[in-house]
Design an enzyme around this catalytic site. Structure first.
Site, PDB file in Angstrom:
ATOM      1  NE  ARG A 237      -4.141  -1.398  -0.030  1.00  0.00           N
ATOM      2  CZ  ARG A 237      -4.197  -2.351  -0.801  1.00  0.00           C
ATOM      3  NH1 ARG A 237      -3.113  -2.637  -1.606  1.00  0.00           N
ATOM      4  NH2 ARG A 237      -5.557  -3.283  -1.028  1.00  0.00           N
ATOM      5  CG  ASP A 261       2.897  -2.420  -8.296  1.00  0.00           C
ATOM      6  OD1 ASP A 261       2.917  -1.990  -9.281  1.00  0.00           O
ATOM      7  OD2 ASP A 261       2.118  -3.368  -7.951  1.00  0.00           O
ATOM      8  CD  GLU A 266      -2.169   3.406  -5.619  1.00  0.00           C
ATOM      9  OE1 GLU A 266      -3.124   2.698  -5.901  1.00  0.00           O
ATOM     10  OE2 GLU A 266      -0.990   2.905  -5.267  1.00  0.00           O
ATOM     11  CG  HIS A 298      -1.774  -0.930  -7.191  1.00  0.00           C
ATOM     12  ND1 HIS A 298      -2.371  -0.440  -6.280  1.00  0.00           N
ATOM     13  CD2 HIS A 298      -1.764  -2.153  -6.851  1.00  0.00           C
ATOM     14  CE1 HIS A 298      -2.653  -0.932  -5.162  1.00  0.00           C
ATOM     15  NE2 HIS A 298      -2.327  -2.213  -5.535  1.00  0.00           N
TER      16      HIS A 298
END
Length: 348
Positions: A237, A261, A266, A298
Site C-alpha cells: 500500500r 508498485d 495514486e 499497481h
C-alpha cells in the site's frame, strides 16, 4: 440479483463475466470504468451489491447514499480495506467482504522482478541495446546470493516472497506484530524488530496492510536507521511510505534504490492513461528523475490466475450474502468477512 462494478477495466469485465456464465448465471453485471465517489454513487441505484477496488471511496457520504438505495452488500475485489469506513458500515448494517489472498505468489514474484530490474538495470539495458549501444558502463549490480533481506509483514504474500528469496540464497529477517513462527521454522529466518531489520538488511520489502500503525512506516526516522545503500521495495500500500522523505534519503545516498508498485497519492493517477496530460504531482515527478528508482502502476497482482481467483472469490462472497439474507448464515467460504451488519432487514 444485480451487481455493479466500479473502477472496472476490460479485464475485470472479462473475468467476472466468465465466472458469472459458468457459476452464477442469475446475477446481472453492470460495469462503470470510473471510481465510486459521492459524485458517482447514484449510478449504484437498483443494485443488490456494489463491487469496488483499491481507489474507490467508501466514506460517510457514499455509505449513507448506498444505504438509502437499499444496498446492503459491499464487495471489495482486493485485500486492502483502508478505503472504507468499517465502523460506519457496520452500524448501517452492511455486509462487507474482501478477497484476503489472491495468488500471493503473483505479488511476491513481482516484488522480486522489481528487485532484479533495479539491481541489474535490465530496463536501462533494454533501451540502450535498442539504440545499438552495447556498452556495459553504469550497469554494475550485486549478486543476491548471501545478501540479507528484510520482510516486513509475514502474511501469505510476505511468506511467498521470503520463500523465493531463500531460493536465491539470501539470509532472511522478518518482522510482523502477529509473530513469525512459520517464518522461523520453515524458512530458517530470524524474527526481529523493525529497527534491527532496517539496520541489517540489504533489501527491505514491505508486505503489510495499511493501518494507523503502519502508515508511513518508512519515514525520515526509519530511513535514518536503514543500512546505507539498501533497497526498499513496496508492493503493498502506498501509504506505508512517506514519499517526500524517500526523496531526501535518495538525494543523501541513504537509499541505494527504491521500487514502488504503489504510491500514497495514486488515487487520481493509477489505472488510467495520463500520457497526454500534465501531471501535477511534483513529488512523484521528482521521484521518477532518479536513476535508482522504479515506479509501476499497481500491477503486482495483475496475472491471469489472480484475476480469475478475484472474480471467483468475490462472486462467492456475493452468494454468501444471498445465503445470509435467506437463512442468516454468516459463513464466508473463501473471502474474509470484514463486517456483517444485521441492523435492518435487507431489500430482497
Amino acid at each position: 440479483m444485480k451487481l455493479t462494478l466500479f473502477s472496472a477495466k476490460s479485464y475485470d469485465k472479462h473475468y467476472f463475466t466468465q465466472t458469472l456464465q459458468a457459476h452464477h448465471p442469475d446475477i446481472t453485471l453492470t460495469e462503470h470504468p470510473f471510481a465510486l465517489t459521492s459524485e458517482t454513487v447514484s449510478l449504484a441505484q437498483g443494485s443488490t451489491a456494489v463491487c469496488v477496488f483499491v481507489n474507490d471511496t467508501l466514506d460517510a457520504p457514499v455509505l449513507h447514499a448506498l444505504h438509502s438505495y437499499g444496498i446492503r452488500a459491499i464487495l471489495l475485489r482486493c485485500a486492502g480495506y483502508n478505503n472504507i469506513d468499517l465502523p460506519l458500515a457496520e452500524s448501517l448494517g452492511f455486509f462487507v467482504a474482501n478477497v484476503p489472498s489472491y495468488s500471493p505468489e503473483a505479488v511476491a514474484e513481482f516484488a522480486v522482478a522489481l528487485i532484479q530490474t533495479l539491481n541489474r538495470k535490465t530496463h536501462r539495458a533494454y533501451n540502450r541495446v535498442r539504440e545499438g549501444n552495447f556498452n556495459l558502463e553504469g550497469f554494475l549490480g550485486s549478486t543476491l546470493y548471501g545478501k540479507t533481506v528484510g520482510v516486513v509483514g509475514l502474511g501469505r504474500i510476505g511468506m511467498a516472497f521470503a520463500r523465493i528469496m531463500r531460493g536465491f540464497g539470501c539470509r532472511l529477517l522478518g518482522m510482523d506484530p502477529y509473530g513469525g513462527e512459520e517464518f522461523v521454522k520453515e524458512l530458517g529466518g530470524e524474527y526481529v524488530g523493525l529497527d534491527v531489520l532496517l539496520e541489517r538488511s540489504d533489501i527491505v520489502s514491505l508486505h503489510c496492510p495499511l493501518t494507523e500503525g503502519t502508515r508511513h512506516i518508512i519515514n525520515k526516522g526509519s530511513l535514518g536507521k536503514l543500512k546505507r545503500g539498501a533497497m526498499v521495495v513496496n508492493t503493498s500500500r502506498g501509504g506505508l511510505v512517506n514519499t517526500r522523505d524517500t526523496v531526501g534519503a535518495l538525494k543523501e545516498g541513504i537509499l541505494g534504490g527504491l521500487a514502488l508498485d504503489v504510491y500514497e497519492e495514486e488515487g487520481d493517477l493509477f489505472y488510467n492513461d495520463h500520457s497526454a496530460e500534465i501531471i501535477h504531482d511534483d513529488t512523484l515527478m521528482r521521484l521518477m528523475t532518479f536513476p535508482n528508482v522504479l515506479v509501476c502502476g499497481h500491477q503486482a497482482f495483475f496475472t491471469r490466475e489472480a484475476l480469475s481467483e478475484i472474480a471467483q472469490v468475490t462472486l462467492g462472497n456475493l452468494e454468501d450474502f444471498r445465503l445470509k439474507r435467506s437463512c442468516r448464515n454468516s459463513l464466508v467460504r473463501e473471502g474474509h468477512l470484514l463486517v456483517e451488519g444485521d441492523k435492518e432487514p435487507v431489500r430482497l
